[in-house]
Design a protein around this motif. Structure first.
Motif, PDB file in Angstrom:
ATOM      1  N   ARG A 318      26.752  42.957  48.756  1.00  0.00           N
ATOM      2  CA  ARG A 318      25.762  42.580  49.766  1.00  0.00           C
ATOM      3  C   ARG A 318      24.572  41.877  49.112  1.00  0.00           C
ATOM      4  O   ARG A 318      24.040  40.897  49.661  1.00  0.00           O
ATOM      5  N   SER A 319      24.140  42.331  47.966  1.00  0.00           N
ATOM      6  CA  SER A 319      22.962  41.738  47.326  1.00  0.00           C
ATOM      7  C   SER A 319      23.244  40.335  46.795  1.00  0.00           C
ATOM      8  O   SER A 319      22.316  39.531  46.651  1.00  0.00           O
ATOM      9  N   THR A 320      24.502  40.027  46.484  1.00  0.00           N
ATOM     10  CA  THR A 320      24.844  38.698  45.958  1.00  0.00           C
ATOM     11  C   THR A 320      25.474  37.793  47.004  1.00  0.00           C
ATOM     12  O   THR A 320      25.811  36.638  46.690  1.00  0.00           O
ATOM     13  N   GLY A 321      25.670  38.295  48.229  1.00  0.00           N
ATOM     14  CA  GLY A 321      26.245  37.473  49.283  1.00  0.00           C
ATOM     15  C   GLY A 321      27.727  37.221  49.132  1.00  0.00           C
ATOM     16  O   GLY A 321      28.233  36.208  49.635  1.00  0.00           O
ATOM     17  N   LEU A 322      28.449  38.117  48.456  1.00  0.00           N
ATOM     18  CA  LEU A 322      29.885  37.958  48.263  1.00  0.00           C
ATOM     19  C   LEU A 322      30.637  38.967  49.113  1.00  0.00           C
ATOM     20  O   LEU A 322      30.090  40.007  49.502  1.00  0.00           O
ATOM     21  N   ASP A 323      31.920  38.691  49.358  1.00  0.00           N
ATOM     22  CA  ASP A 323      32.759  39.719  49.964  1.00  0.00           C
ATOM     23  C   ASP A 323      33.195  40.693  48.872  1.00  0.00           C
ATOM     24  O   ASP A 323      33.127  40.385  47.671  1.00  0.00           O
ATOM     25  N   GLU A 324      33.627  41.865  49.285  1.00  0.00           N
ATOM     26  CA  GLU A 324      33.903  42.934  48.320  1.00  0.00           C
ATOM     27  C   GLU A 324      35.042  42.579  47.377  1.00  0.00           C
ATOM     28  O   GLU A 324      35.005  42.934  46.197  1.00  0.00           O
ATOM     29  N   SER A 325      36.071  41.900  47.862  1.00  0.00           N
ATOM     30  CA  SER A 325      37.202  41.555  46.994  1.00  0.00           C
ATOM     31  C   SER A 325      36.774  40.582  45.899  1.00  0.00           C
ATOM     32  O   SER A 325      37.169  40.739  44.731  1.00  0.00           O
ATOM     33  N   THR A 326      35.946  39.582  46.248  1.00  0.00           N
ATOM     34  CA  THR A 326      35.473  38.639  45.231  1.00  0.00           C
ATOM     35  C   THR A 326      34.538  39.324  44.247  1.00  0.00           C
ATOM     36  O   THR A 326      34.619  39.080  43.029  1.00  0.00           O
ATOM     37  N   ALA A 327      33.657  40.195  44.731  1.00  0.00           N
ATOM     38  CA  ALA A 327      32.764  40.921  43.833  1.00  0.00           C
ATOM     39  C   ALA A 327      33.565  41.809  42.875  1.00  0.00           C
ATOM     40  O   ALA A 327      33.253  41.909  41.685  1.00  0.00           O
ATOM     41  N   ALA A 328      34.613  42.450  43.393  1.00  0.00           N
ATOM     42  CA  ALA A 328      35.445  43.302  42.538  1.00  0.00           C
ATOM     43  C   ALA A 328      36.134  42.471  41.466  1.00  0.00           C
ATOM     44  O   ALA A 328      36.203  42.866  40.293  1.00  0.00           O
ATOM     45  N   LEU A 329      36.655  41.308  41.840  1.00  0.00           N
ATOM     46  CA  LEU A 329      37.319  40.445  40.857  1.00  0.00           C
ATOM     47  C   LEU A 329      36.350  40.006  39.768  1.00  0.00           C
ATOM     48  O   LEU A 329      36.674  40.076  38.569  1.00  0.00           O
ATOM     49  N   LEU A 330      35.151  39.563  40.147  1.00  0.00           N
ATOM     50  CA  LEU A 330      34.192  39.087  39.149  1.00  0.00           C
ATOM     51  C   LEU A 330      33.706  40.220  38.261  1.00  0.00           C
ATOM     52  O   LEU A 330      33.465  40.013  37.063  1.00  0.00           O
ATOM     53  N   LEU A 331      33.557  41.429  38.805  1.00  0.00           N
ATOM     54  CA  LEU A 331      33.176  42.559  37.970  1.00  0.00           C
ATOM     55  C   LEU A 331      34.265  42.891  36.961  1.00  0.00           C
ATOM     56  O   LEU A 331      33.977  43.179  35.791  1.00  0.00           O
ATOM     57  N   GLU A 332      35.515  42.849  37.396  1.00  0.00           N
ATOM     58  CA  GLU A 332      36.620  43.113  36.476  1.00  0.00           C
ATOM     59  C   GLU A 332      36.667  42.055  35.379  1.00  0.00           C
ATOM     60  O   GLU A 332      36.871  42.368  34.199  1.00  0.00           O
ATOM     61  N   VAL A 333      36.479  40.795  35.755  1.00  0.00           N
ATOM     62  CA  VAL A 333      36.528  39.717  34.772  1.00  0.00           C
ATOM     63  C   VAL A 333      35.343  39.824  33.808  1.00  0.00           C
ATOM     64  O   VAL A 333      35.493  39.624  32.597  1.00  0.00           O
ATOM     65  N   ALA A 334      34.149  40.128  34.325  1.00  0.00           N
ATOM     66  CA  ALA A 334      32.974  40.279  33.460  1.00  0.00           C
ATOM     67  C   ALA A 334      33.168  41.423  32.476  1.00  0.00           C
ATOM     68  O   ALA A 334      32.801  41.324  31.304  1.00  0.00           O
ATOM     69  N   TYR A 335      33.770  42.514  32.947  1.00  0.00           N
ATOM     70  CA  TYR A 335      34.036  43.642  32.050  1.00  0.00           C
ATOM     71  C   TYR A 335      35.055  43.255  30.989  1.00  0.00           C
ATOM     72  O   TYR A 335      34.915  43.591  29.809  1.00  0.00           O
ATOM     73  N   ALA A 336      36.098  42.524  31.391  1.00  0.00           N
ATOM     74  CA  ALA A 336      37.111  42.090  30.430  1.00  0.00           C
ATOM     75  C   ALA A 336      36.541  41.096  29.428  1.00  0.00           C
ATOM     76  O   ALA A 336      36.983  41.048  28.273  1.00  0.00           O
ATOM     77  N   THR A 337      35.563  40.293  29.832  1.00  0.00           N
ATOM     78  CA  THR A 337      34.937  39.335  28.930  1.00  0.00           C
ATOM     79  C   THR A 337      33.994  40.008  27.946  1.00  0.00           C
ATOM     80  O   THR A 337      33.586  39.393  26.956  1.00  0.00           O
ATOM     81  N   GLY A 338      33.635  41.250  28.200  1.00  0.00           N
ATOM     82  CA  GLY A 338      32.695  41.953  27.341  1.00  0.00           C
ATOM     83  C   GLY A 338      31.260  41.776  27.761  1.00  0.00           C
ATOM     84  O   GLY A 338      30.336  42.086  26.993  1.00  0.00           O
ATOM     85  N   LEU A 339      31.010  41.302  28.990  1.00  0.00           N
ATOM     86  CA  LEU A 339      29.648  41.096  29.471  1.00  0.00           C
ATOM     87  C   LEU A 339      29.073  42.345  30.116  1.00  0.00           C
ATOM     88  O   LEU A 339      27.865  42.418  30.345  1.00  0.00           O
ATOM     89  N   ALA A 340      29.902  43.310  30.452  1.00  0.00           N
ATOM     90  CA  ALA A 340      29.453  44.568  31.051  1.00  0.00           C
ATOM     91  C   ALA A 340      30.147  45.710  30.336  1.00  0.00           C
ATOM     92  O   ALA A 340      31.257  45.563  29.823  1.00  0.00           O
ATOM     93  N   GLY A 341      29.490  46.847  30.312  1.00  0.00           N
ATOM     94  CA  GLY A 341      30.044  48.015  29.639  1.00  0.00           C
ATOM     95  C   GLY A 341      29.326  49.273  30.054  1.00  0.00           C
ATOM     96  O   GLY A 341      28.307  49.231  30.761  1.00  0.00           O
ATOM     97  N   GLU A 342      29.838  50.405  29.614  1.00  0.00           N
ATOM     98  CA  GLU A 342      29.244  51.691  29.954  1.00  0.00           C
ATOM     99  C   GLU A 342      28.223  52.107  28.899  1.00  0.00           C
ATOM    100  O   GLU A 342      28.357  51.772  27.723  1.00  0.00           O
ATOM    101  N   VAL A 343      27.219  52.838  29.343  1.00  0.00           N
ATOM    102  CA  VAL A 343      26.223  53.409  28.455  1.00  0.00           C
ATOM    103  C   VAL A 343      25.994  54.855  28.867  1.00  0.00           C
ATOM    104  O   VAL A 343      25.994  55.183  30.064  1.00  0.00           O
ATOM    105  N   GLU A 344      25.846  55.742  27.897  1.00  0.00           N
ATOM    106  CA  GLU A 344      25.638  57.152  28.169  1.00  0.00           C
ATOM    107  C   GLU A 344      24.209  57.378  28.659  1.00  0.00           C
ATOM    108  O   GLU A 344      23.253  56.789  28.149  1.00  0.00           O
ATOM    109  N   LEU A 345      24.071  58.250  29.667  1.00  0.00           N
ATOM    110  CA  LEU A 345      22.747  58.606  30.163  1.00  0.00           C
ATOM    111  C   LEU A 345      22.145  59.658  29.252  1.00  0.00           C
ATOM    112  O   LEU A 345      22.790  60.668  28.943  1.00  0.00           O
ATOM    113  N   PRO A 346      20.898  59.465  28.817  1.00  0.00           N
ATOM    114  CA  PRO A 346      20.311  60.423  27.876  1.00  0.00           C
ATOM    115  C   PRO A 346      19.945  61.759  28.507  1.00  0.00           C
ATOM    116  O   PRO A 346      19.963  62.790  27.854  1.00  0.00           O
TER     117      PRO A 346
END
Length: 822
Positions: A318-346
């Motif tokens: 909703r914040s980026t103006g995309l449909d959920e399927s396209t947002a899911a695809l881009l998030l998966e691709v960004a994660y596979a590219t190494g642009l997103a990752g997990e961080v532990e909460l302190p």
């Protein structure tokens, strides 16, 4: 006399053996100890299945012709017999096509031997039990059906009397596969006193209807092979002779197509397809950057079951103006590219009980600094190689739970192969050809029918994702997409040939990046400032210009020409980041191709004059100013009443809240306070962005995790030499006990064929007898063990070692010998 497969392999020259290993690379993983081990592995179920997966529909049909024309006595066939069956249909192929298909089968060792004595390797019947979609001969199914099939005239008369509903079932089974399951009760015999035939149907001209399957079974046209008792589900099979009779018009192998089906869809203009794809690449890069910025502003918590929750996906979409399927695809691709990752909460766990969050990684900043084409190329390469199927997101798993973004349930090892297959089909067509999804599926079914079967939905998802990512434009593969696919294949081959990456420095910017750069508008280093304080960037901004605009203006619209707006808040943000009013004036004069409006100059000066008029520190927090009237205004302002400010001196106010909250409330009320340190110096800093640990893109790994490494011919010749040395050592070891008096063999004698070894093991399972098993371990060394086989199936032997009372599992393709204990 037929030649064994091992003897045939021994007779091949080194070049032919190396060519075989190049076509079937799984045969050298690990390197077999000798020729006998190579022959056994070549006939294993897994290896034969991989070899068949590479064949096109016509070649598979020719292989089925060889299976159907085998002599029952010795199991051999001939090229003439294959030609006779292949040309028996309505539209027979040219003999040259048939002989070329036979040569392809020989090259992959699925057929071997001279033309008059062709042999099929073992394992084919196990992998594909129904040649050409035909059932077993009637003699193997039922004696009464065999008697009917032995009388061709009676068989034809019985077929002619079949009711339409029963004939429809026969036609469907004749097309293959020849077996089918029937619902409970369909195979039940009629009740006592009832007519043995089916009740007549007056609408159908008196033809019998009711249970057509039971009619077919009763008239010996179908054979019940299992089930059906007590009203349960049954399985029926169409005898081979009946299937061949039903195929009398199309031929025993069915319709034969020597070339892929034609594409009827009209072609596109190459320049239009490239332009459409290039425009989509800009959108993909922009949307990916927007998604990552939203993650940086509000990280998404990781669910305990893994992945990002449905609500967070909706928020990001909703914040980026995309449909959920396209947002899911881009998030998966960004994660596979190494642009997103997990961080532990302190600290404590976040909402949903998560103790991790998804954030942009340190590599995100480097990615943003690249050109548009370079950023897209990293995303597209990661999509091409990632083992994630984004189309599954939103569906339900086996436990009826929704599959979420980045969860393990969306992992599919065959996803890279599916993308490579679909793009490979598009790349083989003429440039700018835009086939429909059905035409692409038809091409895939002809090129690799075994591999494409059951993957229709995945192939359609690949086409949709390729269009979303800009790999295709107007339904056609773009010129830079074609280059990207070729580069990915070349990179895979180079990594196999150069595992240490010694030649990596020779590779410059990819040709796909250069081709896309030529299609995209050139980056601009300027903007146009208008009187209403909007800033128009007439093209994609350079990275430095984009960074400057991010600080000093608010984005309003994006696209080929983006629009930003300068506000009091954006100017205050720039001043908070350490810029002075003179810096901002210089920035607009240097970057603007239009005169700077007087209103913008006044706005900057007005905000700068107020900026820093108040100074805050920690007391809780204090507020001081040389302007006593300003402090009096703040003290009387109801908008900041929640801070409970108190006057300590004419120029100092104090609150119990921390400095950060106090500064936030004052800024929300329209003031421009600045924090200061213990010495009274202003603290002007840009907020530090949180980043997840850096991750490596999946494009740096193997392209297809299921594919065996394809070694170059010189290395394969070295492997052949190693196998030859092992064969010579094994031959010497077999001769040595006979030359030394009193010496007895200490291990099993290798089986001459895979079928012989399987026969020994099957007999040992039935008799529960001890057997010596020789095998090749994971390091390529040969060993033997005395065991008692327990089961044999699914490509593995499970046997018990009585000495240690342990159960061992042996892969059948690694077993080199099987000898019963005397």
């Amino acid at each position: 006399m037929s030649t064994s497969l091992a003897d045939h392999l021994r007779s091949l020259p080194d070049d032919s053996l190396a060519a075989l290993l190049q076509l079937r690379p799984d045969l050298v993983v690990p390197v077999p100890a000798d020729i006998t081990a190579l022959a056994i592995r070549a006939q294993s179920r897994v290896s034969v299945s991989r070899a068949l997966d590479e064949l096109d529909q016509f070649t598979l049909q020719i292989m089925d012709a060889a299976r159907l024309t085998r002599d029952p006595a010795d199991g051999t066939t001939s090229v003439d017999g294959v030609l006779a069956m292949a040309t028996a249909g309505q539209h027979p192929p040219a003999p040259t096509f048939v002989r070329a298909a036979v040569d392809r089968l020989r090259d992959r060792l699925l057929l071997y031997g001279p033309d008059h004595e062709l042999q099929l390797i073992g394992g084919i019947d196990e992998v594909s039990p129904y040649p050409a979609g035909l059932g077993r001969p009637a003699a193997e199914l039922d004696p009464r059906t065999a008697a009917l099939c032995a009388d061709p005239a009676k068989l034809r008369r019985t077929l002619l009397t079949a009711p339409p509903s029963a004939r429809a079932i026969l036609d469907r089974l004749a097309a293959g596969p020849p077996v089918g399951s029937v619902p409970p009760g369909a195979l039940q015999a009629p009740a006592a006193g009832a007519d043995d035939g089916l009740p007549p149907d007056e609408v159908n001209g008196g033809a019998p209807t009711g249970s057509p399957v039971r009619w077919l079974v009763d008239h010996k046209l179908l054979v019940q092979v299992s089930g059906g008792k007590g009203g349960g589900t049954g399985v029926v099979e169409l005898p081979r002779e009946v299937g061949l009779l039903l195929r009398r018009d199309t031929g025993p192998l069915g319709p034969l197509r020597t070339s892929p089906p034609p594409v009827a869809a009209p072609g596109r203009e190459p320049k239009a397809a490239d332009s459409a794809g290039a425009g989509q690449t800009m959108e993909v890069v922009r949307h990916t950057e927007a998604l990552l910025e939203q993650l940086a502003a509000e990280p998404a918590p990781v669910l305990r079951s893994g992945g990002i929750g449905v609500r967070d996906l909706r928020r990001l979409a909703r914040s980026t103006g995309l449909d959920e399927s396209t947002a899911a695809l881009l998030l998966e691709v960004a994660y596979a590219t190494g642009l997103a990752g997990e961080v532990e909460l302190p600290g404590a766990a976040a909402r949903y009980g998560a103790d991790q969050q998804v954030l942009p990684t340190g590599g995100y900043e480097l990615w943003r600094a690249g050109s548009l084409a370079q950023r897209w190329e990293q995303l597209a390469r990661a999509w091409l190689t990632m083992t994630r199927q984004a189309g599954l997101i939103g569906q339900r798993d086996d436990r009826d739970r929704p599959i979420t973004v980045l969860s393990a349930e969306a992992e599919r090892a065959g996803a890279p192969a599916a993308r490579r297959a679909v793009l490979g089909v598009l790349a083989e067509l003429e440039p700018a050809t835009a086939p429909t999804a059905d035409e692409v599926q038809a091409l895939l079914e002809w090129r690799a029918p075994r591999r494409s079967r059951g993957r229709e939905a995945a192939h359609r998802e690949v086409l949709a994702e390729a269009a979303t990512l800009g790999v295709t434009g107007l339904g056609a593969l773009t010129s830079y997409g074609r280059l990207l696919l070729a580069e990915a294949t070349a990179t895979e081959d180079r990594d196999t040939d150069d595992p240490l990456g010694l030649r990596a420095e020779d590779a410059g910017a990819g040709t796909a990046v250069r081709a896309l750069d030529a299609l995209l508008p050139a980056p601009v280093d300027h903007f146009l400032v208008q009187a209403d304080l909007t800033v128009v960037v007439p093209g994609p901004p350079e990275p430095t210009l984009a960074a400057e605009l991010e600080v000093v203006a608010e984005p309003e619209s994006a696209g080929g020409a983006s629009v930003h707006r300068v506000t009091a808040g954006s100017v205050r943000r720039a001043l908070d980041a350490g810029h002075s009013a003179d810096d901002l004036h210089t920035l607009f004069r240097r970057r603007s191709r239009t005169p700077v409006p007087q209103g913008l100059t006044y706005l900057i000066d007005d905000v700068a004059r107020k900026h820093g008029g108040l100074r805050g520190g920690s007391a809780g927090a204090y507020l001081r100013s040389d302007d006593e009237a300003l402090l009096a205004e703040v003290l009387a302002d109801r908008r900041v009443a929640e801070l409970a400010l108190r006057r300590l001196a004419p120029t100092v106010l104090v609150t119990a809240y921390q400095a950060g909250r106090m500064l936030g409330v004052l800024r929300d009320a329209g003031y421009a306070p600045v924090a200061e340190d213990a010495t009274g110096s202003a603290m002007l800093t840009r907020p530090k962005a949180r980043r997840a640990p850096a991750r490596v893109s999946v494009a740096a790994r193997a392209v297809d995790p299921l594919a065996s490494p394809r070694l170059p011919l010189p290395r394969l010749l070295g492997v052949v030499e190693q196998i030859r040395r092992g064969e010579a050592a094994a031959r010497a070891a077999r001769r040595a006990p006979a030359a030394v008096r009193g010496a007895t063999p200490t291990g099993p004698v290798p089986a001459h064929s895979h079928s012989d070894a399987l026969a020994v093991l099957q007999q040992a399972v039935r008799d529960k007898a001890l057997v010596w098993v020789g095998y090749v371990d994971a390091h390529g060394a040969t060993a033997s063990r005395l065991v008692r086989p327990v089961s044999l199936g699914a490509g593995y032997l499970r046997a018990e070692d009585e000495r240690t009372e342990m159960l061992h599992t042996f892969a059948l393709h690694r077993i080199t010998a099987a000898v019963l204990e005397k």
